[in-house]
Motif scaffolding. Structure first.
Motif, PDB file in Angstrom:
ATOM      1  N   GLY A 107       1.538  22.239   4.098  1.00 31.22           N
ATOM      2  CA  GLY A 107       0.410  21.946   3.227  1.00 31.22           C
ATOM      3  C   GLY A 107      -0.645  21.078   3.874  1.00 31.22           C
ATOM      4  N   ILE A 108      -1.691  20.873   3.107  1.00 31.83           N
ATOM      5  CA  ILE A 108      -2.805  20.022   3.509  1.00 31.83           C
ATOM      6  C   ILE A 108      -3.042  19.047   2.374  1.00 31.83           C
ATOM      7  N   GLN A 109      -3.230  17.785   2.711  1.00 28.80           N
ATOM      8  CA  GLN A 109      -3.474  16.769   1.691  1.00 28.80           C
ATOM      9  C   GLN A 109      -4.653  15.907   2.102  1.00 28.80           C
ATOM     10  N   ASP A 110      -5.543  15.711   1.171  1.00 32.39           N
ATOM     11  CA  ASP A 110      -6.685  14.827   1.359  1.00 32.39           C
ATOM     12  C   ASP A 110      -6.427  13.609   0.485  1.00 32.39           C
ATOM     13  N   PHE A 111      -6.398  12.431   1.099  1.00 38.17           N
ATOM     14  CA  PHE A 111      -6.199  11.252   0.277  1.00 38.17           C
ATOM     15  C   PHE A 111      -7.068  10.107   0.734  1.00 38.17           C
ATOM     16  N   ARG A 112      -7.245   9.174  -0.175  1.00 38.80           N
ATOM     17  CA  ARG A 112      -7.967   7.939   0.107  1.00 38.80           C
ATOM     18  C   ARG A 112      -7.092   6.768  -0.302  1.00 38.80           C
ATOM     19  N   ALA A 113      -7.258   5.652   0.368  1.00 38.24           N
ATOM     20  CA  ALA A 113      -6.464   4.466   0.058  1.00 38.24           C
ATOM     21  C   ALA A 113      -7.361   3.238   0.039  1.00 38.24           C
ATOM     22  N   VAL A 114      -7.038   2.316  -0.875  1.00 34.48           N
ATOM     23  CA  VAL A 114      -7.728   1.030  -0.953  1.00 34.48           C
ATOM     24  C   VAL A 114      -6.690  -0.050  -0.687  1.00 34.48           C
ATOM     25  N   PHE A 115      -6.947  -0.876   0.323  1.00 31.93           N
ATOM     26  CA  PHE A 115      -6.100  -2.007   0.664  1.00 31.93           C
ATOM     27  C   PHE A 115      -6.773  -3.259   0.123  1.00 31.93           C
ATOM     28  N   VAL A 116      -6.058  -4.057  -0.633  1.00 30.12           N
ATOM     29  CA  VAL A 116      -6.583  -5.327  -1.143  1.00 30.12           C
ATOM     30  C   VAL A 116      -5.865  -6.436  -0.375  1.00 30.12           C
ATOM     31  N   PHE A 117      -6.634  -7.215   0.379  1.00 25.62           N
ATOM     32  CA  PHE A 117      -6.067  -8.298   1.190  1.00 25.62           C
ATOM     33  C   PHE A 117      -6.250  -9.610   0.446  1.00 25.62           C
ATOM     34  N   ASN A 118      -5.131 -10.227   0.062  1.00 26.53           N
ATOM     35  CA  ASN A 118      -5.167 -11.509  -0.634  1.00 26.53           C
ATOM     36  C   ASN A 118      -4.877 -12.664   0.307  1.00 26.53           C
ATOM     37  N   ASP A 119      -4.690 -12.354   1.572  1.00 25.35           N
ATOM     38  CA  ASP A 119      -4.327 -13.349   2.576  1.00 25.35           C
ATOM     39  C   ASP A 119      -5.141 -13.079   3.841  1.00 25.35           C
ATOM     40  N   ARG A 120      -5.853 -14.098   4.328  1.00 22.51           N
ATOM     41  CA  ARG A 120      -6.728 -13.930   5.492  1.00 22.51           C
ATOM     42  C   ARG A 120      -5.946 -13.530   6.740  1.00 22.51           C
ATOM     43  N   ASP A 121      -4.774 -14.126   6.962  1.00 21.99           N
ATOM     44  CA  ASP A 121      -3.982 -13.775   8.156  1.00 21.99           C
ATOM     45  C   ASP A 121      -3.535 -12.320   8.120  1.00 21.99           C
ATOM     46  N   THR A 122      -3.152 -11.833   6.948  1.00 25.65           N
ATOM     47  CA  THR A 122      -2.735 -10.432   6.814  1.00 25.65           C
ATOM     48  C   THR A 122      -3.903  -9.510   7.152  1.00 25.65           C
ATOM     49  N   MET A 123      -5.085  -9.827   6.624  1.00 25.20           N
ATOM     50  CA  MET A 123      -6.260  -9.002   6.910  1.00 25.20           C
ATOM     51  C   MET A 123      -6.610  -9.057   8.397  1.00 25.20           C
ATOM     52  N   LYS A 124      -6.555 -10.232   8.979  1.00 23.77           N
ATOM     53  CA  LYS A 124      -6.882 -10.381  10.406  1.00 23.77           C
ATOM     54  C   LYS A 124      -5.906  -9.582  11.273  1.00 23.77           C
ATOM     55  N   ARG A 125      -4.612  -9.655  10.962  1.00 17.94           N
ATOM     56  CA  ARG A 125      -3.620  -8.889  11.729  1.00 17.94           C
ATOM     57  C   ARG A 125      -3.868  -7.398  11.598  1.00 17.94           C
ATOM     58  N   PHE A 126      -4.217  -6.953  10.398  1.00 21.96           N
ATOM     59  CA  PHE A 126      -4.500  -5.539  10.185  1.00 21.96           C
ATOM     60  C   PHE A 126      -5.667  -5.091  11.059  1.00 21.96           C
TER      61      PHE A 126
END
Length: 191
Positions: A107-126
């Motif tokens: 199959g084929i799948q089209d998806f979108r994702a929203v990441f919510v970062f509540n921690d600055r270190d987590t966002m920076k590592r990402f």
């Protein structure tokens, strides 16, 4: 032998998909495509889950991604693009992503994702390390007071809730987002 050759060919096609990015003739055109995708995705999220509007405003930052995946027989993969926004500075970091996975499917799948970062270190590592999620890992954005949860190789502390993920497919928003085998990195051409 044929099966192995077919699997390798499909894997190579999937990896080739990783070279695909947002459409556009210039970097500015491509940035506009990514920003438009972000706006559409966030509008859909707010419509289906109005409480997420305040979550995103209060968060350290957020990321919005679009991905197209294909799966044939035993291998599959996909590629996509997105951006992360630092809410404190308003800075946009344009990102790319690629995914390779195994298992039986078609199959084929089209998806979108929203990441919510509540921690600055987590966002920076990402952003800086370009996380690669391992097989079987998933993160859930649960309804109600339960908040986010994670298992497998995704390191999310459910008490502190440093990150929540909302995933959309053609069928609507999913309560869990599987991120197995997904690699994220900065788009050097758009930053």
């Amino acid at each position: 032998m044929r099966r192995a050759l077919l699997s390798i060919a499909i894997l190579l096609v999937s990896i080739g998909l990783a070279a695909c990015g947002p459409k556009g003739a210039t970097p500015d055109d491509k940035r506009k495509v990514v920003r438009d995708m972000r706006t559409e995705t966030l509008n859909e999220l707010y419509k289906k889950r109005p409480e997420t509007r305040s979550k995103l405003r209060q968060a350290v930052g957020y990321g919005v991604f679009s991905n197209l995946e294909t799966k044939i027989m035993f291998v599959g993969g996909g590629s996509g693009y997105g951006l992360i926004v630092d809410n404190a500075s308003g800075r946009e970091i344009f990102m790319r992503m690629a995914k390779v996975h195994g298992g039986v499917g078609l199959g084929i799948q089209d998806f979108r994702a929203v990441f919510v970062f509540n921690d600055r270190d987590t966002m920076k590592r990402f952003i800086e390390e370009g996380w690669q999620f391992g097989g079987g890992a998933d993160a859930s954005a649960k309804a109600g007071e339960k908040g986010a949860a994670a298992s497998g190789d995704v390191m999310v502390d459910t008490k502190a809730k440093p990150m929540e993920i909302y995933q959309f497919t053609e069928a609507g928003i999913a309560l869990s987002a599987t991120a197995a085998g997904t690699k994220y990195w900065k788009d050097k051409d758009l930053n």
